[in-house]
Design an enzyme around this catalytic site. Structure first.
Site, mmCIF file in Angstrom:
data_model
loop_
_atom_site.group_PDB
_atom_site.id
_atom_site.type_symbol
_atom_site.label_atom_id
_atom_site.label_comp_id
_atom_site.label_asym_id
_atom_site.label_seq_id
_atom_site.Cartn_x
_atom_site.Cartn_y
_atom_site.Cartn_z
ATOM 1 N N ASP A 37 35.238 21.437 46.259
ATOM 2 C CA ASP A 37 34.522 22.601 46.004
ATOM 3 C C ASP A 37 35.206 23.498 46.740
ATOM 4 O OD1 ASP A 37 32.762 24.953 46.415
ATOM 5 O OD2 ASP A 37 31.510 23.911 48.035
ATOM 6 N N LYS A 100 39.602 33.541 46.559
ATOM 7 C CA LYS A 100 38.989 33.210 45.298
ATOM 8 C C LYS A 100 38.421 34.625 44.305
ATOM 9 C CE LYS A 100 35.043 30.519 43.904
ATOM 10 N NZ LYS A 100 33.998 29.407 44.415
ATOM 11 N N GLU A 203 29.488 25.795 39.447
ATOM 12 C CA GLU A 203 28.663 25.257 40.738
ATOM 13 C C GLU A 203 27.137 25.000 40.655
ATOM 14 O OE1 GLU A 203 30.198 28.629 43.169
ATOM 15 O OE2 GLU A 203 32.358 27.675 42.956
ATOM 16 N N ASP A 225 21.805 30.819 44.876
ATOM 17 C CA ASP A 225 23.088 30.361 45.848
ATOM 18 C C ASP A 225 22.996 31.463 46.607
ATOM 19 O OD1 ASP A 225 25.348 29.903 47.197
ATOM 20 O OD2 ASP A 225 26.264 29.197 45.368
#
Ligand SMILES: *[C@@H]1O[C@H](CO)[C@@H](O)[C@H](O)[C@H]1NC(C)=O
Ligand SMILES: *[C@@H]1O[C@H](CO)[C@@H](O)[C@H](O)[C@H]1NC(C)=O
Ligand SMILES: *[C@@H]1O[C@H](CO)[C@@H](O)[C@H](O)[C@H]1NC(C)=O
Ligand SMILES: *[C@@H]1O[C@H](CO)[C@@H](O)[C@H](O)[C@H]1NC(C)=O
Ligand SMILES: *[C@@H]1O[C@H](CO)[C@@H](O)[C@H](O)[C@H]1NC(C)=O
Length: 443
Positions: A37, A100, A203, A225
């Protein structure tokens, strides 16, 4: 002749049996594939142990199950994770985080200009893509995928140390909204770290798998999330053991940092009211920020938490009396913060979580009563009021039994176990790619 045959036959049988029986006493087979992850702020690695039938999230040398997604350059050394984070105060220009947000992404010059203002490190515009400029005792540029590769290399080493075997094959998770190029560059980061990627998994799908939702009879899964700085909501639809992302929406400027900021603002106002003064030292402001973060975490379990911090204060210079000397005083600032106050300070922000939820339901042509399971991911979903708002909206409890910081890596590790062939065959969990889907952003 027949006797010879039977001797040979029994020898073969004996060998066969020895092999068969031996197998049960041999150490269980090692996992062949790891799951990564690679998160915006933290990253983790997990494996599925076929012998135990369990996922293990692998810790670093101190047993911490996630490492900060931070890479820092100093002298000719590269510091990764917690070590990188430690360098952030001394070398902010050479400490890269949030890579990211840039990996594989095409920007317009204006877009990147807006983005780069948020960071103390230097972001360069290179024909539509971002690069980072590093100045140690030489100046050079690194790419976002290179930063990713250093993080993955650290995770690979953690896994190899824990398992005692080299690992080269992995499954890795990416945000559902990543386009093909961002996915390709995530794979490139892994390749640079010497890893071969067998599969990418979204994800939210990974989080649903962490809850075993690939094994049970559900149709519609909503994944919320909420991390340090972003909210992502995905609506998944399961069809014959395959997950399809039906709709996505989010807010890329809402998360734990915003909740801290509200509390910090309140604390500053309190100080001003009590003393008519404000903190003078950077160190004190840093300590206040830390105390605010700890208070927020405490309020998840307790109904109130006390902030107690020594401060050096400077009284406000009066504009109309510029000649007056500033007065400096040392005080012990104390305030009891209740959960109720924290919820009041953030009431409007918490309510904003429902906006993308309503949007994905609308886009997915689904009524909220048709959502079978609600899965919460990300540390900020621990906040009791947030769970309550979501539960009240749907009229049912969200699924919260898995650690929200580890749900994604646990799901990726399950997928890695499936890819490694160590999962009962009837359990499949495949994603149907949905290339035409766009994420709606509410800021
Ligand atoms: C650059 O840093 C390295 C590592 O500390 C050191 O060995 C080297 O002498 C430095 N070079 C210069 C020109 O300062
Ligand atoms: C810039 O990017 C475009 C499209 O990605 C490419 O066609 C072009 O060759 C690139 N130019 C340079 C100077 O790298
Ligand atoms: C991504 O990689 C695949 C396989 O290497 C390639 O066919 C495809 O063109 C790439 N797409 C983009 C947008 O870079
Ligand atoms: C939070 O809880 C811990 C343990 O209960 C306590 O030591 C600490 O003082 C509390 N408050 C803050 C602001 O850290
Ligand atoms: C959580 O998910 C499981 C499926 O693994 C389900 O059986 C359970 O009822 C869920 N719990 C809640 C509170 O939704």
């Amino acid at each position: 002749m027949a006797g010879q045959m039977s001797i040979l036959g029994s020898a073969v049988l004996a060998l066969f049996l020895a092999g068969y029986l031996g197998q049960q006493y041999l150490p269980p087979p090692k996992p062949k594939v790891v799951g990564f992850d690679l998160g915006t702020t933290f990253c983790s690695v997990g494996v599925f142990h076929p012998g135990l039938g369990e996922v293990e999230v692998i810790g670093d040398e101190k047993g911490r199950k996630s490492i900060p997604s931070v890479v820092s350059f100093a002298d000719s050394n590269i510091y990764v994770g917690y070590e990188g984070q430690k360098m952030a105060d001394s070398f902010p220009q050479n400490t890269i985080y949030d890579a990211k947000r840039f990996i594989g992404k095409i920007f317009s010059a204006e877009e990147l200009n807006r983005e780069k203002r948020r960071y103390q490190f230097k972001v360069l515009y290179n024909n539509g893509t971002a690069e980072f400029s590093i100045s140690t005792n030489r100046t050079f540029t690194v790419t976002p995928e290179y930063i990713g590769s250093r993080l993955l290399l650290k995770l690979k080493k953690m896994a190899e140390k824990s398992l005692g075997v080299p690992v080269t094959n992995a499954v890795i998770s990416v945000p559902a909204e990543f386009d093909e190029r961002q996915r390709n560059y995530t794979i490139k980061a892994a390749n640079l770290a010497g890893m071969n990627i067998l599969r990418l998994i979204n994800e939210p799908t990974a989080a649903a798998m962490a809850y075993g939702l690939h094994k049970v009879d559900v149709m519609n899964v909503l994944v919320v999330d909420l991390g340090g700085g972003t909210l992502d909501v995905s609506l998944l639809n399961k069809q014959g053991g395959m997950f399809l992302t039906r709709a996505m929406a989010g807010n890329n400027k809402l998360g734990g940092q915003d909740f801290n900021q509200r509390l910090l603002q309140h604390v500053f106002e309190s100080i001003q009211q009590q003393y008519g003064a404000f903190p003078l030292l950077k160190r004190d402001v840093y300590n206040l920020r830390q105390a605010v973060e700890r208070t927020k975490l405490n309020l998840t379990f307790q109904h109130s938490s006390k902030i107690s911090i020594p401060l050096t204060l400077k009284s406000e210079a009066k504009l109309n009396e510029p000649s007056e000397e500033d007065t400096i005083q040392s005080v012990l600032f104390e305030e009891e913060i209740t959960r109720e106050l924290f919820e009041k300070l953030n009431a409007d922000l918490f309510q904003k979580i429902l906006i993308p939820i309503e949007r994905v339901l609308r886009d997915g042509l689904l009524d909220k009563s048709e959502v079978d399971e609600i899965v919460l991911v990300g540390g900020s979903t621990r906040i009791p009021r947030i769970r309550q708002i979501i539960a009240e909206y749907f009229g049912k409890q969200p699924n919260v039994s898995v650690d929200p910081d580890l749900a994604v890596v646990i799901g990726v590790a399950i997928q890695a176990g499936i890819m490694g062939g160590s999962w009962p065959l009837q359990v499949s969990a495949i994603e149907i790619p949905n290339r035409h889907l766009k994420k709606t952003n509410f800021n």
